[in-house]
Scaffold this motif. Structure first.
Motif, mmCIF file in Angstrom:
data_model
loop_
_atom_site.group_PDB
_atom_site.id
_atom_site.type_symbol
_atom_site.label_atom_id
_atom_site.label_comp_id
_atom_site.label_asym_id
_atom_site.label_seq_id
_atom_site.Cartn_x
_atom_site.Cartn_y
_atom_site.Cartn_z
ATOM 1 N N UNK A 49 -3.388 9.387 10.676
ATOM 2 C CA UNK A 49 -3.384 8.700 11.978
ATOM 3 C C UNK A 49 -2.062 8.019 12.300
ATOM 4 N N UNK A 50 -0.955 8.596 11.883
ATOM 5 C CA UNK A 50 0.353 8.004 12.169
ATOM 6 C C UNK A 50 0.672 8.172 13.656
ATOM 7 N N UNK A 51 1.111 7.091 14.288
ATOM 8 C CA UNK A 51 1.479 7.184 15.700
ATOM 9 C C UNK A 51 2.862 7.802 15.877
ATOM 10 N N UNK A 52 3.612 7.922 14.790
ATOM 11 C CA UNK A 52 4.917 8.585 14.791
ATOM 12 C C UNK A 52 5.187 9.071 13.376
ATOM 13 N N UNK A 53 5.922 10.165 13.212
ATOM 14 C CA UNK A 53 6.198 10.675 11.859
ATOM 15 C C UNK A 53 6.812 9.626 10.936
ATOM 16 N N UNK A 54 7.571 8.686 11.493
ATOM 17 C CA UNK A 54 8.232 7.677 10.674
ATOM 18 C C UNK A 54 7.232 6.820 9.912
ATOM 19 N N UNK A 55 6.066 6.577 10.492
ATOM 20 C CA UNK A 55 5.058 5.766 9.809
ATOM 21 C C UNK A 55 4.632 6.428 8.497
ATOM 22 N N UNK A 56 4.379 7.736 8.554
ATOM 23 C CA UNK A 56 4.013 8.470 7.341
ATOM 24 C C UNK A 56 5.184 8.509 6.357
ATOM 25 N N UNK A 57 6.398 8.707 6.875
ATOM 26 C CA UNK A 57 7.581 8.779 6.020
ATOM 27 C C UNK A 57 7.806 7.473 5.268
ATOM 28 N N UNK A 58 7.601 6.346 5.941
ATOM 29 C CA UNK A 58 7.803 5.061 5.276
ATOM 30 C C UNK A 58 6.698 4.779 4.266
ATOM 31 N N UNK A 59 5.500 5.259 4.541
ATOM 32 C CA UNK A 59 4.438 5.120 3.561
ATOM 33 C C UNK A 59 4.740 5.900 2.300
ATOM 34 N N UNK A 60 5.181 7.134 2.465
ATOM 35 C CA UNK A 60 5.514 7.978 1.319
ATOM 36 C C UNK A 60 6.734 7.435 0.581
ATOM 37 N N UNK A 61 7.677 6.840 1.326
ATOM 38 C CA UNK A 61 8.861 6.243 0.696
ATOM 39 C C UNK A 61 8.449 5.130 -0.267
ATOM 40 N N UNK A 62 7.439 4.360 0.097
ATOM 41 C CA UNK A 62 6.973 3.301 -0.795
ATOM 42 C C UNK A 62 6.373 3.880 -2.070
ATOM 43 N N UNK A 63 5.666 5.009 -1.929
ATOM 44 C CA UNK A 63 5.138 5.663 -3.125
ATOM 45 C C UNK A 63 6.262 6.158 -4.022
ATOM 46 N N UNK A 64 7.276 6.754 -3.411
ATOM 47 C CA UNK A 64 8.409 7.270 -4.184
ATOM 48 C C UNK A 64 9.162 6.143 -4.888
ATOM 49 N N UNK A 65 9.335 5.021 -4.191
ATOM 50 C CA UNK A 65 10.086 3.889 -4.749
ATOM 51 C C UNK A 65 9.211 2.971 -5.601
ATOM 52 N N UNK A 66 7.897 3.173 -5.517
ATOM 53 C CA UNK A 66 6.922 2.370 -6.267
ATOM 54 C C UNK A 66 7.000 0.880 -5.907
ATOM 55 N N UNK A 67 7.266 0.608 -4.625
ATOM 56 C CA UNK A 67 7.278 -0.769 -4.157
ATOM 57 C C UNK A 67 7.152 -0.784 -2.640
ATOM 58 N N UNK A 68 6.673 -1.918 -2.124
ATOM 59 C CA UNK A 68 6.579 -2.078 -0.682
ATOM 60 C C UNK A 68 5.322 -2.824 -0.281
ATOM 61 N N UNK A 69 5.266 -3.347 0.932
ATOM 62 C CA UNK A 69 4.096 -4.094 1.404
ATOM 63 C C UNK A 69 2.802 -3.289 1.337
ATOM 64 N N UNK A 70 2.879 -2.002 1.655
ATOM 65 C CA UNK A 70 1.687 -1.160 1.627
ATOM 66 C C UNK A 70 1.070 -1.109 0.233
ATOM 67 N N UNK A 71 1.900 -0.919 -0.789
ATOM 68 C CA UNK A 71 1.386 -0.827 -2.154
ATOM 69 C C UNK A 71 0.801 -2.157 -2.607
ATOM 70 N N UNK A 72 1.419 -3.261 -2.192
ATOM 71 C CA UNK A 72 0.869 -4.575 -2.538
ATOM 72 C C UNK A 72 -0.478 -4.788 -1.865
ATOM 73 N N UNK A 73 -0.601 -4.351 -0.608
ATOM 74 C CA UNK A 73 -1.874 -4.492 0.106
ATOM 75 C C UNK A 73 -2.945 -3.612 -0.534
ATOM 76 N N UNK A 74 -2.570 -2.415 -0.906
ATOM 77 C CA UNK A 74 -3.519 -1.503 -1.541
ATOM 78 C C UNK A 74 -4.018 -2.077 -2.868
ATOM 79 N N UNK A 75 -3.188 -2.903 -3.503
ATOM 80 C CA UNK A 75 -3.575 -3.523 -4.775
ATOM 81 C C UNK A 75 -4.456 -4.749 -4.558
ATOM 82 N N UNK A 76 -5.183 -4.776 -3.453
ATOM 83 C CA UNK A 76 -6.212 -5.776 -3.164
ATOM 84 C C UNK A 76 -5.710 -7.066 -2.536
#
Length: 219
Positions: A49-76
């Protein structure tokens, strides 16, 4: 929110509901430029449900870098808010990537934690809201984002319940077919046929549904 509730009531597919959530995030929160949802299941991920490709790209970038607000939020953590990537030292590598993409602030909302079983969606997720301006999110924005995240989480949980229901129906059909095969092959009644599968399940430490599927596949 009324539009989202109507969307939830009229759609059975998950994606249109999630797309409505991210679209409303951009519409309702003036600071949000792009939005998306990231689900993680072990080493696998889904950017939805990305409103722009950049949203998905930044999400995947956090997975690649193993850090970011998304990963912290996912960790509860219910909400992870970065007011200014240029001044926040918590995720230096992702901050550099975000700034390069002209994203200066971000909010990530934890969606849900749910162990994945047979065919279900990934077990952890976050709603990610990105802004091209620093210090752009207010407390009111956080409240609206939390409501939207709750709506997305409800849709995801409902989708998994539907998958469980469909799986249960399929297992029931397979079990019935397997019993029928055993009844015909060994001239036994339904109770005895099930007892035979249960005994084989116990002896081999294999779920009855797997035994049933193997029997059906022998036809």
């Amino acid at each position: 929110m009324a539009e989202l509730a109507t969307n939830f009531a009229t759609h059975t597919d998950l994606i249109p509901i999630l797309e409505a959530v991210t679209a409303q995030a951009v519409q309702l929160i003036s600071a949000v430029d792009i939005a998306g949802i990231l689900l993680i299941d072990g080493e696998r991920h889904q950017a939805l449900a990305s409103t722009a490709p950049l949203a998905a790209e930044l999400g995947i970038a956090q997975l690649d870098l193993r850090e970011g607000p998304c990963l912290d939020a996912i960790s509860n953590q219910p909400l992870v808010h970065c007011a200014d990537f240029a001044r926040d030292s918590r995720w230096s590598r992702f901050a550099a990537a975000a700034l390069t993409a002209d994203i200066h602030s971000m909010m990530s909302f934890h969606l849900y934690s749910h162990p994945k079983t047979h065919g279900e969606l990934g077990g952890r997720g976050a709603l990610n809201l990105f802004s091209r301006k620093a210090n752009s999110f207010t407390l009111a924005d956080q409240a609206v984002g939390a409501m939207l995240a709750t709506h997305a989480a409800t849709a995801l949980i409902a989708a998994n319940k539907q998958i469980q229901f469909d799986s249960a129906l399929a297992s029931r059909d397979v079990l019935g077919q397997a019993k029928g095969i055993l009844m015909e092959r060994f001239k036994v009644d339904a109770v005895r046929a099930f007892e035979m599968m249960a005994k084989l399940s116990q002896d081999t430490n294999t779920p009855v549904r797997v035994i049933a599927q193997r029997i059906v596949e022998t036809i």
